[in-house]
Design a protein around this motif. Structure first.
Motif, PDB file in Angstrom:
ATOM      1  N   VAL A  88       0.867  -1.167   0.000  1.00  0.00           N
ATOM      2  CA  VAL A  88       0.000   0.000   0.000  1.00  0.00           C
ATOM      3  C   VAL A  88       0.905   1.219   0.000  1.00  0.00           C
ATOM      4  O   VAL A  88       1.780   1.351   0.862  1.00  0.00           O
ATOM      5  CB  VAL A  88      -0.930   0.037   1.229  1.00  0.00           C
ATOM      6  CG1 VAL A  88      -1.783   1.306   1.208  1.00  0.00           C
ATOM      7  CG2 VAL A  88      -1.827  -1.195   1.268  1.00  0.00           C
ATOM      8  N   LYS A  89       0.702   2.105  -0.980  1.00  0.00           N
ATOM      9  CA  LYS A  89       1.528   3.300  -1.094  1.00  0.00           C
ATOM     10  C   LYS A  89       0.672   4.558  -1.019  1.00  0.00           C
ATOM     11  O   LYS A  89      -0.434   4.580  -1.551  1.00  0.00           O
ATOM     12  CB  LYS A  89       2.300   3.279  -2.422  1.00  0.00           C
ATOM     13  CG  LYS A  89       3.303   2.141  -2.547  1.00  0.00           C
ATOM     14  CD  LYS A  89       4.035   2.219  -3.874  1.00  0.00           C
ATOM     15  CE  LYS A  89       5.071   1.109  -4.002  1.00  0.00           C
ATOM     16  NZ  LYS A  89       5.796   1.182  -5.302  1.00  0.00           N
ATOM     17  N   GLN A  90       1.202   5.580  -0.358  1.00  0.00           N
ATOM     18  CA  GLN A  90       0.540   6.866  -0.247  1.00  0.00           C
ATOM     19  C   GLN A  90       1.192   7.868  -1.192  1.00  0.00           C
ATOM     20  O   GLN A  90       2.370   7.749  -1.545  1.00  0.00           O
ATOM     21  CB  GLN A  90       0.654   7.392   1.183  1.00  0.00           C
ATOM     22  CG  GLN A  90      -0.141   6.590   2.199  1.00  0.00           C
ATOM     23  CD  GLN A  90      -1.376   7.309   2.672  1.00  0.00           C
ATOM     24  OE1 GLN A  90      -2.367   7.396   1.953  1.00  0.00           O
ATOM     25  NE2 GLN A  90      -1.329   7.825   3.887  1.00  0.00           N
ATOM     26  N   ASN A  91       0.402   8.874  -1.583  1.00  0.00           N
ATOM     27  CA  ASN A  91       0.900  10.005  -2.364  1.00  0.00           C
ATOM     28  C   ASN A  91       1.591   9.574  -3.656  1.00  0.00           C
ATOM     29  O   ASN A  91       2.662  10.061  -4.011  1.00  0.00           O
ATOM     30  CB  ASN A  91       1.837  10.867  -1.511  1.00  0.00           C
ATOM     31  CG  ASN A  91       1.125  11.446  -0.296  1.00  0.00           C
ATOM     32  OD1 ASN A  91      -0.016  11.852  -0.374  1.00  0.00           O
ATOM     33  ND2 ASN A  91       1.813  11.470   0.829  1.00  0.00           N
ATOM     34  N   VAL A  92       0.943   8.645  -4.348  1.00  0.00           N
ATOM     35  CA  VAL A  92       1.410   8.237  -5.675  1.00  0.00           C
ATOM     36  C   VAL A  92       0.590   8.982  -6.721  1.00  0.00           C
ATOM     37  O   VAL A  92      -0.542   9.404  -6.476  1.00  0.00           O
ATOM     38  CB  VAL A  92       1.256   6.720  -5.871  1.00  0.00           C
ATOM     39  CG1 VAL A  92       2.172   5.963  -4.932  1.00  0.00           C
ATOM     40  CG2 VAL A  92      -0.186   6.280  -5.669  1.00  0.00           C
ATOM     41  N   GLU A  93       1.164   9.155  -7.894  1.00  0.00           N
ATOM     42  CA  GLU A  93       0.457   9.864  -8.956  1.00  0.00           C
ATOM     43  C   GLU A  93      -0.583   8.947  -9.593  1.00  0.00           C
ATOM     44  O   GLU A  93      -0.262   7.862 -10.064  1.00  0.00           O
ATOM     45  CB  GLU A  93       1.448  10.347 -10.015  1.00  0.00           C
ATOM     46  CG  GLU A  93       0.798  11.190 -11.095  1.00  0.00           C
ATOM     47  CD  GLU A  93       1.803  11.774 -12.069  1.00  0.00           C
ATOM     48  OE1 GLU A  93       1.370  12.293 -13.133  1.00  0.00           O
ATOM     49  OE2 GLU A  93       3.019  11.716 -11.780  1.00  0.00           O
ATOM     50  N   ILE A  94      -1.835   9.393  -9.581  1.00  0.00           N
ATOM     51  CA  ILE A  94      -2.934   8.632 -10.176  1.00  0.00           C
ATOM     52  C   ILE A  94      -3.719   9.563 -11.083  1.00  0.00           C
ATOM     53  O   ILE A  94      -4.216  10.614 -10.633  1.00  0.00           O
ATOM     54  CB  ILE A  94      -3.876   8.047  -9.103  1.00  0.00           C
ATOM     55  CG1 ILE A  94      -3.093   7.177  -8.110  1.00  0.00           C
ATOM     56  CG2 ILE A  94      -4.986   7.227  -9.764  1.00  0.00           C
ATOM     57  CD1 ILE A  94      -3.938   6.684  -6.951  1.00  0.00           C
ATOM     58  N   GLU A  95      -3.829   9.231 -12.335  1.00  0.00           N
ATOM     59  CA  GLU A  95      -4.569  10.052 -13.292  1.00  0.00           C
ATOM     60  C   GLU A  95      -6.066  10.008 -12.973  1.00  0.00           C
ATOM     61  O   GLU A  95      -6.604   8.959 -12.598  1.00  0.00           O
ATOM     62  CB  GLU A  95      -4.331   9.560 -14.722  1.00  0.00           C
ATOM     63  CG  GLU A  95      -2.894   9.684 -15.200  1.00  0.00           C
ATOM     64  CD  GLU A  95      -2.458  11.128 -15.335  1.00  0.00           C
ATOM     65  OE1 GLU A  95      -3.329  12.001 -15.566  1.00  0.00           O
ATOM     66  OE2 GLU A  95      -1.242  11.385 -15.213  1.00  0.00           O
TER      67      GLU A  95
END
Length: 267
Positions: free
Chosen positions: A242-249
């Motif tokens: 689980v990752k936070q603050n990733v770029e998601i379109e």
């Protein structure tokens, strides 16, 4: 079997899991735990405030603006397994992609306005009414900080046992939809289980979602194992990362366009 499995995976539990639905079997989920001996109980504010602190605190939670989780799911009763990817983004956008071997991709999303499902069996559909209201509420990104406003009424019902775990049981009443029951660990303050109803293709389904294996993700406690008990089946979700603050379109959350079938030229 894959057709029936898809039905279970169509109902949106956007914040914590893949889906819930109406099983073909009729047995009910496990009953609520028996009340413990009467004792002084905390207030609603005390329980919910302790929950926020147990997760890591308001400041740590607010640092997150997006989230992506990848893992697997298992349904022992069907002998079924697959992969799941969860996307979420402020303020209330979410999408889930489930890959079922032998069936295909089951997708669902909420773009802040429109909630939709897309799967090989039923095609592309859009939610409305109570189902849309639930999807919007479940998609709230900083949900832990807004529980008192997302539900019009909270009430502490007692202290009970979940297996060996002491929990405080609270009921949460939304503006639209059925009353939910939330169980918070009396020692740690973390959320242990939520009992709720969700609408699906075969009607209303009752689900007990248990949150386990909390791990630290950038200062915020996050459950890496979610077990959903439905009538006749259990869905076990295990997140590998689980990752936070990733770029998601934003396109990830938007309802797909329907491509009309190709036509054969005449003549």
């Amino acid at each position: 079997m894959r057709r029936g499995l898809a039905v279970f995976l169509l109902v949106g539990l956007f914040a914590i899991s893949i889906a819930v639905g109406q099983a073909e079997q009729t047995q009910a989920p496990a009953p609520a735990p028996a009340p413990a001996a009467t004792e002084s109980l905390p207030t609603v504010d005390q329980v919910l405030d302790k929950y926020v602190e147990a997760l890591g605190g308001k400041a740590a939670i607010e640092k997150g603006t997006s989230r992506m989780g990848k893992g697997t799911f298992e349904i022992p009763e069907f002998g079924a397994t697959g992969t799941i990817t969860l996307f979420a983004k402020v303020p209330n956008k979410t999408a889930v992609v489930v890959d079922i071997p032998g069936f295909g991709m089951v997708k669902q999303g909420f773009d802040g306005t429109v909630a939709w499902d897309d799967n090989p069996q039923s095609g592309l559909t859009e939610k409305s009414g109570a189902a849309l209201a639930t999807a919007k509420r479940d998609a709230t990104f900083h949900r832990e900080l807004q529980l008192k406003t997302l539900y019009k009424q909270w009430e502490v019902k007692g202290k009970q046992k979940l297996a060996e775990q002491d929990v405080f049981m609270l009921t949460a009443t939304p503006e639209e939809g059925a009353v939910e029951t939330w169980y918070f660990d009396a020692v740690t303050g973390l959320l242990a289980r939520v009992d709720m109803e969700r609408e699906g293709p075969q009607g209303t389904g009752v689900v007990q979602a248990s949150m386990k294996d909390y791990r630290d993700v950038e200062g915020v406690k996050t459950p890496f194992r979610i077990e959903q008990v439905l009538p006749g089946m259990t869905i076990i979700i295990k997140f590998d990362e689980v990752k936070q603050n990733v770029e998601i379109e934003d396109s990830q959350f938007i309802k797909p366009s329907v491509t009309p079938p190709a036509t054969t030229p005449q003549g």
